[in-house]
Scaffold this active site. Structure first.
Site, PDB file in Angstrom:
ATOM      1  N   HIS A 373     -19.991  25.302  17.158  1.00  0.00           N
ATOM      2  CA  HIS A 373     -21.160  24.518  16.314  1.00  0.00           C
ATOM      3  C   HIS A 373     -22.382  24.493  16.898  1.00  0.00           C
ATOM      4  O   HIS A 373     -23.312  24.068  16.449  1.00  0.00           O
ATOM      5  CB  HIS A 373     -20.699  23.000  16.577  1.00  0.00           C
ATOM      6  CG  HIS A 373     -19.431  22.403  15.427  1.00  0.00           C
ATOM      7  ND1 HIS A 373     -20.002  22.140  14.311  1.00  0.00           N
ATOM      8  CD2 HIS A 373     -18.176  22.501  15.416  1.00  0.00           C
ATOM      9  CE1 HIS A 373     -18.670  21.855  13.546  1.00  0.00           C
ATOM     10  NE2 HIS A 373     -17.667  21.950  14.393  1.00  0.00           N
ATOM     11  N   LYS A 564     -32.045  12.046  11.859  1.00  0.00           N
ATOM     12  CA  LYS A 564     -31.110  12.961  12.565  1.00  0.00           C
ATOM     13  C   LYS A 564     -31.026  12.396  13.790  1.00  0.00           C
ATOM     14  O   LYS A 564     -32.219  11.828  14.214  1.00  0.00           O
ATOM     15  CB  LYS A 564     -31.279  14.474  12.196  1.00  0.00           C
ATOM     16  CG  LYS A 564     -32.918  14.648  12.284  1.00  0.00           C
ATOM     17  CD  LYS A 564     -33.118  16.327  12.056  1.00  0.00           C
ATOM     18  CE  LYS A 564     -33.342  16.765  10.898  1.00  0.00           C
ATOM     19  NZ  LYS A 564     -32.267  17.589  10.322  1.00  0.00           N
ATOM     20  N   ARG A 565     -30.306  13.245  14.729  1.00  0.00           N
ATOM     21  CA  ARG A 565     -30.471  12.671  16.255  1.00  0.00           C
ATOM     22  C   ARG A 565     -31.825  13.237  16.629  1.00  0.00           C
ATOM     23  O   ARG A 565     -32.374  14.458  16.273  1.00  0.00           O
ATOM     24  CB  ARG A 565     -29.262  13.588  17.020  1.00  0.00           C
ATOM     25  CG  ARG A 565     -28.057  12.768  16.793  1.00  0.00           C
ATOM     26  CD  ARG A 565     -27.927  11.376  17.344  1.00  0.00           C
ATOM     27  NE  ARG A 565     -28.005  11.348  18.716  1.00  0.00           N
ATOM     28  CZ  ARG A 565     -27.007  10.973  19.703  1.00  0.00           C
ATOM     29  NH1 ARG A 565     -25.878  10.734  18.986  1.00  0.00           N
ATOM     30  NH2 ARG A 565     -27.435  10.978  20.996  1.00  0.00           N
ATOM     31  N   LYS A 570     -34.855  20.024  17.235  1.00  0.00           N
ATOM     32  CA  LYS A 570     -35.258  19.372  15.666  1.00  0.00           C
ATOM     33  C   LYS A 570     -36.714  19.106  15.364  1.00  0.00           C
ATOM     34  O   LYS A 570     -37.038  19.001  14.390  1.00  0.00           O
ATOM     35  CB  LYS A 570     -34.291  18.322  15.630  1.00  0.00           C
ATOM     36  CG  LYS A 570     -32.751  18.186  15.456  1.00  0.00           C
ATOM     37  CD  LYS A 570     -31.967  17.387  15.258  1.00  0.00           C
ATOM     38  CE  LYS A 570     -30.515  17.412  15.237  1.00  0.00           C
ATOM     39  NZ  LYS A 570     -29.885  17.888  14.183  1.00  0.00           N
ATOM     40  N   THR A 672     -26.400  19.298   8.047  1.00  0.00           N
ATOM     41  CA  THR A 672     -25.655  18.894   6.769  1.00  0.00           C
ATOM     42  C   THR A 672     -26.823  17.567   6.341  1.00  0.00           C
ATOM     43  O   THR A 672     -26.508  17.386   4.832  1.00  0.00           O
ATOM     44  CB  THR A 672     -24.191  18.230   7.183  1.00  0.00           C
ATOM     45  OG1 THR A 672     -24.594  17.221   8.269  1.00  0.00           O
ATOM     46  CG2 THR A 672     -23.298  19.165   7.610  1.00  0.00           C
ATOM     47  N   LYS A 676     -27.432  16.871   1.970  1.00  0.00           N
ATOM     48  CA  LYS A 676     -27.370  15.212   1.589  1.00  0.00           C
ATOM     49  C   LYS A 676     -28.699  15.066   1.020  1.00  0.00           C
ATOM     50  O   LYS A 676     -28.617  14.584  -0.202  1.00  0.00           O
ATOM     51  CB  LYS A 676     -27.021  14.209   2.607  1.00  0.00           C
ATOM     52  CG  LYS A 676     -25.797  14.510   3.277  1.00  0.00           C
ATOM     53  CD  LYS A 676     -25.456  13.498   4.523  1.00  0.00           C
ATOM     54  CE  LYS A 676     -24.866  13.907   5.750  1.00  0.00           C
ATOM     55  NZ  LYS A 676     -25.096  13.292   6.869  1.00  0.00           N
TER      56      LYS A 676
HETATM   57  C1  PLP Z   1     -25.445  13.559   8.186  1.00  0.00           C
HETATM   58  C2  PLP Z   1     -25.657  12.775   9.350  1.00  0.00           C
HETATM   59  C3  PLP Z   1     -26.249  13.630  10.346  1.00  0.00           C
HETATM   60  C4  PLP Z   1     -26.688  14.986  10.695  1.00  0.00           C
HETATM   61  O1  PLP Z   1     -27.901  15.350  10.119  1.00  0.00           O
HETATM   62  P1  PLP Z   1     -28.630  16.647  10.537  1.00  0.00           P
HETATM   63  O2  PLP Z   1     -29.895  16.229   9.837  1.00  0.00           O
HETATM   64  O3  PLP Z   1     -27.755  17.767   9.904  1.00  0.00           O
HETATM   65  O4  PLP Z   1     -28.718  16.583  11.902  1.00  0.00           O
HETATM   66  C5  PLP Z   1     -26.421  12.792  11.526  1.00  0.00           C
HETATM   67  N1  PLP Z   1     -26.119  11.351  11.270  1.00  0.00           N
HETATM   68  C6  PLP Z   1     -25.696  10.691  10.504  1.00  0.00           C
HETATM   69  C7  PLP Z   1     -25.374   9.292  10.325  1.00  0.00           C
HETATM   70  C8  PLP Z   1     -25.356  11.611   9.291  1.00  0.00           C
HETATM   71  O5  PLP Z   1     -24.966  10.950   8.237  1.00  0.00           O
END
Ligand code: PLP
Length: 843
Positions: A373, A564-565, A570, A672, A676
């Protein structure tokens, strides 16, 4: 009313309260559960009581499907996928189960007839936050797709008593609050007190020769803990298949209770009980950051050992021979967190089931497959040898023996190549000896995959290059995906209705069908509805932000979102540099005609990650200045939405115009969130990183805002000796922004507050923010110009949705099934529990 009575009469003979799906039956079942499960009269029932009554009503319907599934899998001896993951970031179950059962509208009515509001009841659920971010959420999406595709599967993990912490923001800083998600009970899980396994920890090994002359080992542990199974049914979308998510809770074995009384050291025995219970107590809140804590190693071993013992038990119980274990089960390792499973399966086969090494190794290496990952070096799991020997002495022996045999083979294949032997060894021999878990996963797995095309390619070129040289046939790519049930249908009902009005509902199970939307790209009424839907959702979010943070957002402004985190790679702080750049333009020229923007951030920082926490403080500090500066006239707004989790994210992704996917090229394995956003009609501003690369190809490069250095350019700049000062001194607006932060402009004159931040940019800048700054600003200027033309923007948005089908987790799971797992759909038929107590297939 008449029609309703008719349905009522029609169903009353055949429907019972636990399985019936008509509105009157559902209404009756909810009332019944309120009385007999919650023990409340309607007059004193709280919203949570009603939520629980509704949840049990839905669970009854799940159970019918779940038992039918388990029964059918067992009877037909189907091959099973076991998804081993230390994290499952599930999000709330209720809404999702209503959608997958196909009774959302019926429940809506039933609840309304009881004088209640479904949205309020759904909001009562505390989400199981048993994961940090993308990796845990991926596991949850994959569970949904496995069930939807009718693939027999079990998810195995840990039932953390405290999941990811709740985040509060006080004075702009993150504060962590314990996540007590089990406080009011969890109606979705079923405890299985009879399904338990013992897990040994610590101690020493005795070696002896048995009566057949075989060399044997016996492990005398320091501590034995018990794992108890808690099962959650995971129903597929509009199918009968419901798979099991089996999470392990750690407890003290019963023997402790006797010890407590007998040894005269009652308190000492109770202490040990607490040590046992601690193993599944809390999720480690680090994302992409290895923390070499003993308890974490114990957690990993605990859940993997319980899961493998469970798989073997199931296999033998239903008549399988231990020799054919790998024909019955395939175990996917979600990152290296469960990779101790390679040594554990060897131990179980050799020590407990008395197989010889060669047979055990064949079974093991035909059972596991490994998903990598991340390429970040700080995320690599390597356990110090001393700690490892202390916790898992028998496994260390086994790992040495795997390594000895393996390196002999390597030496034959690559003679006189000490370099490759050093890099493939399971033991790292630096100044500190370590066990390398990625190498253990690689040697023990028949398949190795990355999570996006670029990531899989970089794996073979960098961190796993030598493994690729050794066994290229093991490697493949499986680009991540997300489930459209949660991430469109549940979270975005407005868009779902608009799409379904045009192309029906098959797209929900076959996301490629969204392509049919392209036909309507010149349909003005459709485009107008599309824009209206987005505006309405933005208004909803604005309403929520106003309620919670007293900040007024303009729904006509461009919603520019990064959730995101929080992590330096990032680059949330690159986004901040852009905000300040726009702010400065307006300060210099208050009449400047700019596109109004709302910048929305959300995300948790690991509690020990100082710089990430400082970035949260910076975002809030910049927001305070920008939001309250009268010169800005509300043309820029900055909000940090606290406690980013699945529940909150379901409101946020649909409201975005612009999705920020701006990681340094080569650092984000897939992402991911990017998928979304795009699924919900946001356009992406992004680098060529992770799955962005593939998203851009799919949606069309003209519908994607690309900027920044590429992975090879990043490598080149670093090789040439990157100097952030050079960029700082040669870019006036960049220099101004950094000087402002350094001067205390955003911190009430306190120039010490952000000094570590400024220093890290000027003297290190690992993630090349300064090198990418101008390219990012120029790209954002293009974004603004395109946004001025709302009709054109809407067309780009429609094309993003129409062409995003590839990123359904259904596609990912189909790829895994075909290329790695070799499993096939096994549709399940519904079983009715009849009044005579017999189970029968529904005809
Ligand atoms: C999809 C999702 C992530 C991953 O987000 P990235 O932008 O791909 O880092 C992290 N936390 C939550 C709650 C999510 O739904």
């Amino acid at each position: 009313m008449n029609q309703l009575n008719e349905t009522f009469n029609q169903h009353i003979e055949i429907e019972d309260d636990r399985t019936g799906l008509s509105i009157p039956t559902l209404r009756r079942a909810i009332a019944d559960n309120l009385f007999y499960v919650q023990g409340k009269f309607p007059s004193i029932a709280t919203e949570n009581d009603y939520y629980m009554a509704l949840a049990y009503t839905v669970r009854d319907r799940l159970l019918q499907r779940w038992l039918a599934s388990s029964n059918s899998y067992i009877e037909n001896k189907t091959r099973m996928v076991c998804y081993l993951s230390a994290e499952f970031l599930l999000g709330p179950h209720l809404g999702n189960n209503l959608i997958n059962l196909g009774i959302y509208d019926q429940i809506h009515r039933a609840v309304e007839e009881l004088g209640l509001n479904l949205d309020i009841l759904i909001a009562q659920e505390e989400e199981p936050g048993l994961g940090n971010g993308g990796l845990g959420r991926l596991a949850a999406c994959y569970m949904d797709s496995l069930a939807t595709l009718e693939i027999p599967a079990i998810g195995y993990g840990i039932r953390y008593e405290f999941g990811i912490f709740d985040q509060e923001i006080r004075d702009g800083w993150q504060v962590e609050i314990t996540d007590k998600w089990l406080r009011y009970g969890n109606p979705w899980e079923i405890c299985r007190p009879e399904i338990t396994y013992e897990v040994k920890l610590g101690g020493y090994i005795d070696h002896y020769t048995d009566h057949n002359g075989n060399y044997r080992s016996y492990w005398h542990p320091d501590l034995v803990v018990k794992g108890v199974a808690y099962d959650t049914p995971i129903l597929g979308y509009q199918v009968t298949n419901a798979n099991t998510l089996r999470l392990w809770k750690s407890e003290a074995p019963e023997s402790f209770d006797f010890q407590a009384f007998n040894v005269g050291n009652y308190y000492g025995a109770v202490d040990k009980k607490i040590v046992c219970e601690n193993i599944s107590k809390v999720l480690y809140p680090n994302d992409e950051q290895f923390e070499g804590k003993q308890l974490r190693l114990e957690q990993q071993y605990f859940f993997v050992s319980c899961s493998l013992q469970d798989m073997i038990t199931l296999h033998l119980l239903y008549g399988g021979k231990i020799e054919t274990f790998h024909e019955k089960f395939v175990a996917q390792l979600n990152d290296t967190h469960p990779s101790i499973g390679v040594a554990e399966l060897m131990r179980l086969l050799i020590d407990d089931h008395k197989l010889n090494w060669e047979k055990a190794w064949k079974i093991t290496t035909h059972t596991f497959a490994y998903t990598n990952h991340t390429l970040l070096p700080e995320a690599l799991e390597t356990w110090g040898l001393d700690l490892f020997a202390k916790v898992l002495p028998r496994h260390l022996e086994i790992i040495y023996e795997i390594n000895r045999r393996f390196l002999e083979e390597v030496a034959l294949k690559f003679p006189n190549n000490q370099g490759i032997i050093n890099s493939l060894s399971l033991i790292g021999e630096g100044d500190r000896k370590v066990v390398r878990m990625a190498n253990l996963a690689c040697v023990g797995s028949f398949a190795i995959n990355g999570v996006a095309a670029l990531h899989s390619q970089l794996l073979t070129e960098t961190v796993l290059h030598d493994w690729y040289q050794l066994s290229p046939q093991k490697f493949s790519n499986k680009t991540n995906g997300v489930t459209p049930r949660r991430w469109i249908v549940l979270s975005n009902p407005r868009l779902t209705n608009l799409i379904s009005l045009k192309i029906g509902t098959h797209w929900i199970k076959n996301l490629d069908e969204l392509r049919k939307l392209e036909e309507f790209i010149n349909d003005d009424i459709f485009c107008k509805s599309w824009r209206q839907v987005k505006t309405d959702i933005k208004k909803d979010l604005a309403q929520k932000v106003k309620q919670q943070q007293k900040i007024i957002l303009n729904p006509e402004s461009l919603f520019d979102i990064q959730v995101k985190r929080i992590h330096e790679y990032k680059r949330q702080h690159l986004n901040v540099l852009h905000i300040i750049t726009l702010y400065n333009r307006l300060k210099k020229n208050p009449k400047l005609d700019i596109v109004p923007r709302t910048f929305i951030f959300g995300g948790k920082a690991a509690p020990g990650y100082f710089m990430a926490k400082l970035i949260i403080k910076l975002i809030n500090s910049v927001g305070e200045v920008v939001n309250n500066d009268p010169d800005i006239h509300d043309r820029l707004k900055v909000v940090f939405i606290p406690d980013y989790n699945v529940t909150n994210s379901q409101r946020i992704y649909p409201a975005a115009d612009l999705s920020e996917q701006i990681s340094t090229a080569g650092k984000e394995a897939s992402g991911t969130g990017n998928m979304k956003f795009s699924m919900n009609g946001a356009l992406t501003i992004g680098t060529l990183d992770g799955a962005n690369v593939e998203i851009r190809v799919c949606v069309g490069e003209e519908n994607f805002f690309l900027f920044g250095l590429t992975t090879p350019e990043v490598a080149q700049i670093k090789n040439n000796g990157y100097n952030p000062w050079h960029y700082y001194q040669n870019n006036a607006s960049l220099k101004e922004v950094i000087d402002q932060i350094a001067s205390g402009y955003f911190s009430h004159g306190d120039y010490n507050l952000f000094k570590p931040f400024v220093d890290s940019l000027l003297y290190d800048d690992q993630y090349l923010l300064l090198a990418d700054y101008q390219s990012y600003i120029d790209c954002q200027d293009r974004v603004a110009e395109v946004y001025r033309n709302k009709e054109h923007w809407a067309k780009m948005s429609i094309l993003n949705v129409a062409r995003i089908g590839k990123f359904s987790s259904d596609r990912s799971i189909r790829d895994y099934c075909k290329d790695i797992w070799k499993v096939h759909p096994h549709p399940v038929e519904l079983i009715d529990l009849c009044p005579d107590g017999q189970c029968r297939l529904r005809n």
